[in-house]
Enzyme design. Structure first.
Site, short mmCIF file in Angstrom:
data_model
loop_
_atom_site.label_atom_id
_atom_site.label_comp_id
_atom_site.label_asym_id
_atom_site.label_seq_id
_atom_site.Cartn_x
_atom_site.Cartn_y
_atom_site.Cartn_z
N SER A 115 1.05 -1.14 0.08
CA SER A 115 -0.05 0.02 0.00
C SER A 115 1.00 1.07 -0.11
O SER A 115 1.86 1.32 0.63
CB SER A 115 -0.85 -0.17 1.28
OG SER A 115 -1.57 1.05 1.40
N TYR B 181 -3.01 5.56 -4.54
CA TYR B 181 -4.11 6.63 -4.53
C TYR B 181 -3.47 7.72 -5.46
O TYR B 181 -2.28 8.04 -5.34
CB TYR B 181 -4.53 6.89 -3.29
CG TYR B 181 -5.15 5.94 -2.65
CD1 TYR B 181 -6.55 5.28 -2.98
CD2 TYR B 181 -4.63 5.19 -1.58
CE1 TYR B 181 -7.21 4.11 -2.33
CE2 TYR B 181 -5.22 4.25 -0.78
CZ TYR B 181 -6.49 3.68 -1.19
OH TYR B 181 -7.09 2.86 -0.57
N THR C 189 -5.37 2.63 -7.43
CA THR C 189 -6.80 2.38 -7.10
C THR C 189 -7.72 3.43 -7.65
O THR C 189 -7.37 4.68 -7.41
CB THR C 189 -6.91 2.18 -5.43
OG1 THR C 189 -6.03 1.27 -5.12
CG2 THR C 189 -8.23 2.28 -4.93
N LYS D 92 -7.06 -0.94 -10.17
CA LYS D 92 -7.88 -1.85 -9.25
C LYS D 92 -9.23 -1.08 -8.80
O LYS D 92 -9.02 0.22 -8.48
CB LYS D 92 -6.87 -1.90 -7.86
CG LYS D 92 -7.54 -2.65 -6.89
CD LYS D 92 -6.66 -2.90 -5.61
CE LYS D 92 -7.50 -3.64 -4.45
NZ LYS D 92 -8.18 -2.80 -4.06
N HIS E 125 -13.40 -2.70 -3.22
CA HIS E 125 -12.53 -2.37 -2.12
C HIS E 125 -12.99 -3.00 -0.71
O HIS E 125 -13.12 -2.52 0.37
CB HIS E 125 -12.94 -0.77 -1.96
CG HIS E 125 -11.59 -0.17 -1.56
ND1 HIS E 125 -10.74 0.82 -2.32
CD2 HIS E 125 -10.90 0.02 -0.23
CE1 HIS E 125 -9.90 1.26 -1.76
NE2 HIS E 125 -9.86 1.05 -0.39
N ASP F 114 -10.51 -9.45 -6.01
CA ASP F 114 -10.45 -9.36 -4.52
C ASP F 114 -11.94 -9.34 -3.99
O ASP F 114 -12.86 -8.89 -4.56
CB ASP F 114 -9.61 -8.47 -3.98
CG ASP F 114 -9.87 -7.03 -4.09
OD1 ASP F 114 -11.10 -6.62 -4.12
OD2 ASP F 114 -9.10 -6.10 -3.81
N GLY F 115 -11.83 -9.26 -2.45
CA GLY F 115 -13.11 -9.20 -1.86
C GLY F 115 -14.07 -10.43 -1.37
O GLY F 115 -14.55 -11.01 -2.30
#
Length: 371
Positions: A106, A130, A156, A231, A255, A286-287
């Site tokens: 991240s 970001y 993202t 993403k 997210h 993802d998720g």
């Protein structure tokens, strides 16, 4: 007793973490409908096993951007691993390396990119970004990532701001003293808590650039030679547009249910994104992935790989690097079991014929099974 599933780690992690930290990790946006829907969607598919297949040598290894992975998954980008474990991303990097998994770091990591790279050795790693108002900071991060051997940049795109996460608002959540995003200047760090507000949300309003469009991707492209991954894509329209703008891969993601509440479960959006892009454009997802069977379902629907989020934090909170590694090893073991028992011994054997809807359309709807 040694945890036997990622879910075992969840209960143990909750007992170890402060309540506000637990809510920050586990919470979603709004009424948390999308958060719950991510898990529920996996229960809407059952596996159709084939028999009398040679499954003596199952193989779940794969390759992404030239890097070999022991299994088709990696660690999703999550901020502030030090909230779970004092070593933070250093422990996560070592765990991912030992498990043969991808690590996506991240922008709000609590350890420097160069430290994380040394801990991860030659294991594959990407950097998530970001889009900050401070473009010089973005350019600096892109250059540092490339110099430190990161293999891709993950932008993202579903967060022009952080959503209202009610658990964080109720807890007036802020990053505690001693934890900060060390790869950014102090002026770009999350501020102090204020009663009834989330410092994470307030920071995003101050620092995230809401004005960016597809045209801005060319600027980022000029700052790096690394592959660019988007993403947060949930529609075929955006998937096609991303390919038209030279994006190298996509992550189908809501997210983790932490942005637009009411957005579709990532698994439900996956097929339309996969069908919208050329076969040579990797699509990740993802998720809500908690089991090896979940991984098999995502791969059958066209994902090249998956990213694992909260379960890794549960492992870190329990026992640091060994816990995170064990979570990743458990998922690989469960996936290999699924390949063997479904008569699909390689990833190439996983396609949509593996799945059937559940309950079948002609059945009356009944309560979903637990799990």
């Amino acid at each position: 007793m040694l945890p036997l599933t990622p879910a075992d780690y969840r209960a143990l992690a909750r007992a170890r973490l402060p309540a506000a930290t637990w809510d920050f990790f586990e919470g979603g946006a709004g009424a948390e409908w999308t958060l719950r829907a991510n898990r529920a969607q996996f229960r809407r598919h059952v596996l159709r096993p084939r028999v009398l297949v040679d499954v003596s040598a199952p193989d779940c290894s794969t390759e992404l951007f030239g890097a070999r992975l022991a299994a088709p998954f990696g660690v999703a980008p999550m901020a502030y691993h030090q909230l779970a474990c004092p070593e933070g991303e250093i422990a996560t990097a070592r765990a991912a390396r030992a498990a043969g998994a991808l690590l996506v770091v991240s922008i709000f990591a609590g350890r420097r990119l160069e430290e994380i790279a040394r801990a991860g050795g030659d294991a594959p790693r990407w950097l998530q970004l970001y889009w900050l108002r401070d473009r010089a900071a973005l350019a600096d991060l892109a250059g540092r990532a490339e110099a430190a051997g990161f293999g891709a940049l993950v932008l993202t795109v579903d967060a022009p701001k952080v959503a209202r996460r009610l658990r964080d608002l109720r807890n007036s959540f802020a990053v505690p003293d001693g934890v900060r995003a060390v790869n950014l200047d102090a002026a770009l760090a999350v501020g102090a808590a204020r009663s009834g507000s989330s410092a994470i949300e307030a920071h995003s309003v101050e620092q995230f650039d809401r004005s960016i469009t597809w045209a801005d991707l060319s600027w980022l492209r000029q700052k790096t030679s690394l592959p660019l991954v988007l993403k947060g894509v949930l529609t075929a329209e955006d998937a096609r547009r991303a390919v038209d703008h030279g994006v190298d891969a996509l992550v189908v993601s809501n997210h983790g249910g932490r942005q637009l509440d009411g957005a579709p479960p990532a698994l439900a959006a996956l097929p339309e994104v996969v069908d919208a892009v050329p076969a040579d454009c990797p699509v990740l997802v993802d998720g809500g992935i908690r089991h090896g069977t979940d991984l098999a379902k995502a791969l059958a629907l066209g994902a090249r790989a998956a990213l694992i989020g909260r379960p890794v934090l549960w492992g870190l909170a329990h026992s640091g690097e060994p816990g995170a590694r064990h979570v990743l090893d458990l998922l690989r073991t469960e996936l290999l079991d699924t390949l063997v028992l479904s008569g699909r011994p390689t990833l190439a054997d996983l396609d949509r014929t593996l799945l059937a809807d559940w309950p079948p359309p002609h059945h009356l709807r009944r309560e979903d099974p637990p799990g």
